[in-house]
Structures are given as C-alpha cells and as structure tokens.
Design a protein around this motif. Structure first.
Motif, PDB file in Angstrom:
ATOM      1  N   ILE A 138       0.869  -1.176   0.000  1.00 53.85           N
ATOM      2  CA  ILE A 138       0.000   0.000   0.000  1.00 53.85           C
ATOM      3  C   ILE A 138       0.903   1.223   0.000  1.00 53.85           C
ATOM      4  O   ILE A 138       1.610   1.501   0.964  1.00 53.85           O
ATOM      5  CB  ILE A 138      -0.934  -0.021   1.222  1.00 53.85           C
ATOM      6  N   LEU A 139       0.893   1.923  -1.117  1.00 62.38           N
ATOM      7  CA  LEU A 139       1.895   2.955  -1.375  1.00 62.38           C
ATOM      8  C   LEU A 139       1.541   4.308  -0.759  1.00 62.38           C
ATOM      9  O   LEU A 139       0.373   4.685  -0.634  1.00 62.38           O
ATOM     10  CB  LEU A 139       2.092   3.137  -2.876  1.00 62.38           C
ATOM     11  N   VAL A 188       3.802   5.961   9.365  1.00 65.65           N
ATOM     12  CA  VAL A 188       2.475   6.562   9.498  1.00 65.65           C
ATOM     13  C   VAL A 188       2.620   8.024   9.921  1.00 65.65           C
ATOM     14  O   VAL A 188       3.288   8.334  10.915  1.00 65.65           O
ATOM     15  CB  VAL A 188       1.634   5.781  10.524  1.00 65.65           C
ATOM     16  N   ASN A 189       1.996   8.893   9.146  1.00 59.03           N
ATOM     17  CA  ASN A 189       2.048  10.330   9.404  1.00 59.03           C
ATOM     18  C   ASN A 189       0.622  10.867   9.367  1.00 59.03           C
ATOM     19  O   ASN A 189      -0.039  10.811   8.327  1.00 59.03           O
ATOM     20  CB  ASN A 189       2.902  11.028   8.339  1.00 59.03           C
ATOM     21  N   PRO A 190       0.114  11.399  10.484  1.00 59.27           N
ATOM     22  CA  PRO A 190      -1.276  11.882  10.523  1.00 59.27           C
ATOM     23  C   PRO A 190      -1.583  12.952   9.472  1.00 59.27           C
ATOM     24  O   PRO A 190      -2.748  13.155   9.119  1.00 59.27           O
ATOM     25  CB  PRO A 190      -1.410  12.459  11.941  1.00 59.27           C
ATOM     26  N   LYS A 191      -0.549  13.621   8.971  1.00 53.45           N
ATOM     27  CA  LYS A 191      -0.779  14.660   7.963  1.00 53.45           C
ATOM     28  C   LYS A 191      -0.881  14.098   6.544  1.00 53.45           C
ATOM     29  O   LYS A 191      -1.233  14.832   5.622  1.00 53.45           O
ATOM     30  CB  LYS A 191       0.346  15.696   8.029  1.00 53.45           C
ATOM     31  N   ILE A 192      -0.554  12.829   6.382  1.00 50.28           N
ATOM     32  CA  ILE A 192      -0.626  12.201   5.054  1.00 50.28           C
ATOM     33  C   ILE A 192      -1.684  11.107   5.117  1.00 50.28           C
ATOM     34  O   ILE A 192      -1.465  10.033   5.697  1.00 50.28           O
ATOM     35  CB  ILE A 192       0.735  11.618   4.623  1.00 50.28           C
ATOM     36  N   SER A 246      -2.874   8.941   3.089  1.00 50.65           N
ATOM     37  CA  SER A 246      -2.609   7.615   2.521  1.00 50.65           C
ATOM     38  C   SER A 246      -1.875   6.718   3.510  1.00 50.65           C
ATOM     39  O   SER A 246      -2.040   5.497   3.489  1.00 50.65           O
ATOM     40  CB  SER A 246      -1.795   7.743   1.231  1.00 50.65           C
ATOM     41  N   THR A 247      -1.075   7.294   4.418  1.00 53.17           N
ATOM     42  CA  THR A 247      -0.390   6.471   5.417  1.00 53.17           C
ATOM     43  C   THR A 247      -1.382   5.964   6.468  1.00 53.17           C
ATOM     44  O   THR A 247      -1.248   4.839   6.961  1.00 53.17           O
ATOM     45  CB  THR A 247       0.746   7.241   6.118  1.00 53.17           C
ATOM     46  N   LEU A 248      -2.365   6.776   6.791  1.00 55.68           N
ATOM     47  CA  LEU A 248      -3.404   6.339   7.727  1.00 55.68           C
ATOM     48  C   LEU A 248      -4.245   5.234   7.103  1.00 55.68           C
ATOM     49  O   LEU A 248      -4.594   4.247   7.764  1.00 55.68           O
ATOM     50  CB  LEU A 248      -4.288   7.525   8.127  1.00 55.68           C
ATOM     51  N   HIS A 249      -4.587   5.404   5.823  1.00 57.35           N
ATOM     52  CA  HIS A 249      -5.328   4.361   5.117  1.00 57.35           C
ATOM     53  C   HIS A 249      -4.541   3.059   5.122  1.00 57.35           C
ATOM     54  O   HIS A 249      -5.091   1.970   5.346  1.00 57.35           O
ATOM     55  CB  HIS A 249      -5.605   4.787   3.680  1.00 57.35           C
ATOM     56  N   ALA A 250      -3.245   3.155   4.856  1.00 57.02           N
ATOM     57  CA  ALA A 250      -2.409   1.962   4.785  1.00 57.02           C
ATOM     58  C   ALA A 250      -2.406   1.220   6.122  1.00 57.02           C
ATOM     59  O   ALA A 250      -2.560  -0.013   6.165  1.00 57.02           O
ATOM     60  CB  ALA A 250      -0.985   2.338   4.387  1.00 57.02           C
ATOM     61  N   ALA A 251      -2.242   1.955   7.193  1.00 55.98           N
ATOM     62  CA  ALA A 251      -2.224   1.326   8.509  1.00 55.98           C
ATOM     63  C   ALA A 251      -3.548   0.646   8.810  1.00 55.98           C
ATOM     64  O   ALA A 251      -3.591  -0.487   9.317  1.00 55.98           O
ATOM     65  CB  ALA A 251      -1.903   2.377   9.575  1.00 55.98           C
ATOM     66  N   ALA A 252      -4.646   1.325   8.493  1.00 53.76           N
ATOM     67  CA  ALA A 252      -5.969   0.755   8.746  1.00 53.76           C
ATOM     68  C   ALA A 252      -6.219  -0.486   7.882  1.00 53.76           C
ATOM     69  O   ALA A 252      -6.758  -1.492   8.353  1.00 53.76           O
ATOM     70  CB  ALA A 252      -7.036   1.811   8.483  1.00 53.76           C
ATOM     71  N   LEU A 253      -5.822  -0.420   6.631  1.00 53.96           N
ATOM     72  CA  LEU A 253      -6.044  -1.549   5.717  1.00 53.96           C
ATOM     73  C   LEU A 253      -5.266  -2.781   6.159  1.00 53.96           C
ATOM     74  O   LEU A 253      -5.770  -3.910   6.079  1.00 53.96           O
ATOM     75  CB  LEU A 253      -5.651  -1.145   4.295  1.00 53.96           C
TER      76      LEU A 253
END
Length: 474
Positions: free
Chosen positions: A341-342, A348-352, A354-361
């Motif tokens: 997941i790119l 994980v950075n709360p300001k980005i 896509s990183t939050l999505h990646a962690a959740a996925l």
C-alpha cells in the motif's frame, strides 16, 4: 606460468618474455543472454541456438551456444591476458567436440606450443573444457605477439546489458489461454486502427469471439483501409458511440457476451453505461481498474490499482479495490499475492492520509476484512519494489522488495506510475476493470493492439474462472 585473470591492470607479455609451456586460463558461464547477444551482434539466428521451441525438437534437445561463442572467449583470453594487449590473431584451427548448453561453466586454457623468431608469431594449443571436465573445443591458434610492453588499468565495471524481448513476453502471456475456449466479447465502438486490430488479433489467437458493436460502415471502412480481415467476426450495427456502449452492455446483461471491451470511444461513455443502476453491470463490490504489467526490470508481475476509475478512493473504497486485485492475482496464478500500500513515506504520518489508510487496511487484513493476500504499508515505491532500498531503511517485511500488487493513493499517482513503467521501462501492459458482472477490457485510446490483446487474455482467464466457479457451485 599461470596468468591471474582477476588483475586490475592489463599488462602484456612480449614475444621475448613468452616461453614455451607458458599458459593462461579464463572461466565463463553460458547464460541465456549470451546466446541472444551473440545472435544480435553477429546476425546468426540459427534456431538451434536462438529459438527454444526449435532447439527442443533438434539434435541436442536444448538451447546451445553458437560454436564461435567459445572461439570468441579464446580470442578474449589472448587479447586481454596472455599475451595480452597488442596481440593480433593470425590463424586458428578449432575442433568443436561437443555442444555448450545454458548453464555450462567453460574454462578456456591456452598454452604456448611454438615460437617463430623470424616474424614474432606464437603458436598456442587451446582447449575449452566444461564443468564435467569434458572437452568442448580444442585446437591451435597463431598470433602476432606484441614486441613492446603495454600496461593500463582494466575497466572493472562494464556497462550492464539487458536483453528485453517484449514479443517473447507477449507470447508467454498469450500461452496462458492456450487450449481454452474463446470468450464471447462485446467490443464497443472499435472505429479506429488499433481498437479494431486489437480484438481481431485476439480473435485470430483464439482468445475471444469478438462481437463488434458500432457503425458498421465505419468499422468496415477502417478494416478496408488497414487491411484487417473481418472474416468470421460478427458486427452489430449501432448509430454512434453512445449507442455502441449501450448495446454492448445490453449484450452482456442478456448473456450474449461474457466480457466487454472498450473500443475508440471515451471511457466515460462506456463506464456511464456500466455503472447505470438500472441497466448496468454493477455488483456489490466497488468497481476498480487494474493494470497488469510485465516489467523487464522487475522479477515479478505487477498489478497496479486503481489508476483509471476511482479518482480519490476512500478507505472503504480501497478495501474493495484491494480485494478485487487479490482475486485477480489468484486467477492468474499468484496464490498469496504480496500487497504494497503505497505512499510517499514508509511511516504513518497523521498529515498524510494515505499512510493512515495503509495502517488501517493492514489491520483490516489482520482481522479478516481483506483476505487472500499479504498486506504491508505504508511503503514508498522504492521500498515496495527494491529489497535493497527496504534493507537500507531497516524495513523488515514479507512484502517490501517483492510486491506483486501496488495499491496507489489516488488515480493521478497510479496513472503516472503505470504510464512511466509502460513508456520508460518498456512494460507489457494489460488493463482490466473488476467488480462488475463480467471483466471489462479498458485500455487507453493510445494503447496498441498488442496491449488490447494482452488485456483480452486477462479477461478470458477471469471469464473461465467464473465459469468454473459456477460449474462447481452447481
């Protein structure tokens, strides 16, 4: 006297320094690329060496090296080691005792046999043996030996040469559906050269049975202009591109076609009919697109999603996007695909977002909400495809460096990645829409007929998987 072939300085032996009995050796392993490169350089495309299918039916039953590949290594040894720089080959008499095949380790040895003072010539015995200590080449070579000392630094790093046979990769893809029944496919508005040639190529390869839906006069005019044979292909007349899309989707709904293929119309026109809640092809899954890419510089197939349908997918959308891609990976023979997941970073950075999505996925996969694959993220692109990059950044992951599915943050980034791989890395590309009742071949209007045909292969594999699943259920 043995000459070290690992020295960093090239220094010759002059005629006066050479003694009868002096020798030198060189060892090389025959790789598939060597056979291809030798054929390209010499123009010798003898099929016993260059063509796998011919060699398997020939005398030796496997790919063999050109005879002079071994001979050229003798020349290499003479010119770079012993006597070395300044040596000129004058004559040779070689006997080829047995074939050299892929993977053979050949050791070449030249030994001084005789010197001729009057013209500074030297006669060498030469022999090439394989890893089983069997002689493959033997004979003699005569050279004009150097009379002046020459010494210079050896180039320790040679340019990397990569053989990329895109046609070979294309043929391998087509082989996946060899022997399978062609799939009836509605082709919406194939009214230019490539959009018509693609389904016709797929028809001639036995992949699909195209039903060309569009203005018949225009389709036939394109076929005549570019000498495309439409024999045996059904044409369904439609008034214009929008009508073509509606009729093609309708043929899928009625069961006349098991796949849908975009022609020369706009994607929005076709997908507008596909997503129609009244007469479209929706399922309970989010519709998504996958680019399946064979990249010559990467060791695995790559599935990139979504780069064509979902502009800014939500977390919920990405669950279906990933599951669609995993299911496709299963169909093409990847039992447990590695899903990267790119994002722009690997932490994980709360300001980005896509990183939050990646962690959740990834956590959703841990809880069984996404199944059939191994997920990791966020991963930057370099970490996803390069084990060296991943190790440098201290990333320990079953996915990093070996990703087979790349899940992009949004359509823009995905489209850029896919197009860069296609146009700069010479990737062989197929495009397919998933999450619908049937697979949809969705390619760019700029794509070639080969890309369209490759996409038909994927659609056919999915259609056959659906047939098999329906048969098993009944």
């Amino acid at each position: 006297m043995q000459v070290n072939n690992e020295q960093h300085t090239l220094a010759n032996k002059t005629f006066d320094e050479i003694a009868v009995g002096d020798s030198a050796s060189l060892t090389r392993t025959l790789m598939p690329e060597d056979v291809k490169l030798f054929a390209i350089m010499t123009g010798d495309f003898n099929p016993s060496g260059a063509a796998q299918q011919y060699s398997e039916s020939g005398m030796f039953r496997e790919v063999i090296a050109h005879g002079m590949w071994s001979g050229s290594l003798i020349s290499t040894l003479l010119g770079t080691q012993f006597p070395g720089p300044g040596t000129i080959l004058v004559d040779q008499a070689l006997h080829f005792a047995r074939p050299v095949t892929i993977g053979d380790i050949i050791t070449i040895t030249v030994t001084t046999k005789q010197k001729f003072e009057r013209n500074k010539h030297v006669l060498f015995d030469c022999v090439c043996i394989n890893q089983e200590n069997l002689t493959v080449v033997h004979g003699t070579v005569e050279v004009l030996a150097p009379t002046e000392k020459i010494s210079y630094l050896r180039h320790t790093h040679m340019p990397e040469v990569r053989i990329d046979d895109k046609l070979e990769r294309f043929d391998r893809m087509l082989a996946q559906v060899k022997g399978l029944e062609p799939i009836p496919t509605a082709v919406a508005h194939p009214c230019d050269h490539e959009s018509l040639r693609g389904p016709v190529m797929a028809f001639q390869a036995g992949i699909i049975e195209p039903i060309l839906v569009g203005p018949e006069s225009k389709i036939r005019a394109v076929a005549e202009e570019f000498s495309i044979d439409l024999s045996g292909i059904r044409i369904v007349n439609a008034a214009h591109s929008h009508d073509s899309a509606a009729m093609a989707v309708s043929m899928v709904r009625t069961g006349d076609a098991e796949a849908l293929m975009k022609g020369s119309l706009h994607t929005d026109e076709l997908m507008g009919e596909v997503v129609s809640r009244a007469n479209g092809l929706r399922t309970n899954r989010r519709i998504s697109h996958v680019f399946l890419m064979s990249v010559p510089t990467y060791h695995r197939p790559l599935l990139i999603t979504d780069a064509a349908i979902n502009i800014a997918p939500t977390l919920e959308d990405k669950v279906d996007i990933i599951q669609n891609a995993i299911d496709l990976a299963h169909v093409i023979g990847i039992p447990e695909p590695k899903v990267a997941i790119l994002s722009a970073v690997e932490t994980v950075n709360p300001k980005i977002e896509s990183t939050l999505h990646a962690a959740a996925l990834c956590k959703m996969a841990d809880r069984g909400q996404i199944t059939g694959g191994i997920l990791d993220g966020p991963l930057a692109f370099d970490n996803a495809v390069s084990i060296v990059a991943a190790k440098t950044k201290g990333i320990k992951s079953a996915v990093a460096g070996n990703a087979e599915i790349l899940v992009v943050p949004d359509l823009e980034s995905g489209n850029m990645v896919a197009k860069q791989l296609e146009y700069l890395a010479n990737a062989l590309t197929a495009g397919i829409v998933l999450g619908t009742r049937v697979p949809i071949v969705l390619t760019s209007r700029a794509d070639t007929a080969e890309t369209r045909t490759a996409s038909c292969v994927i659609a056919a594999l999915i259609a056959h998987a659906k047939r098999n699943a329906a048969s098993a259920a009944s």
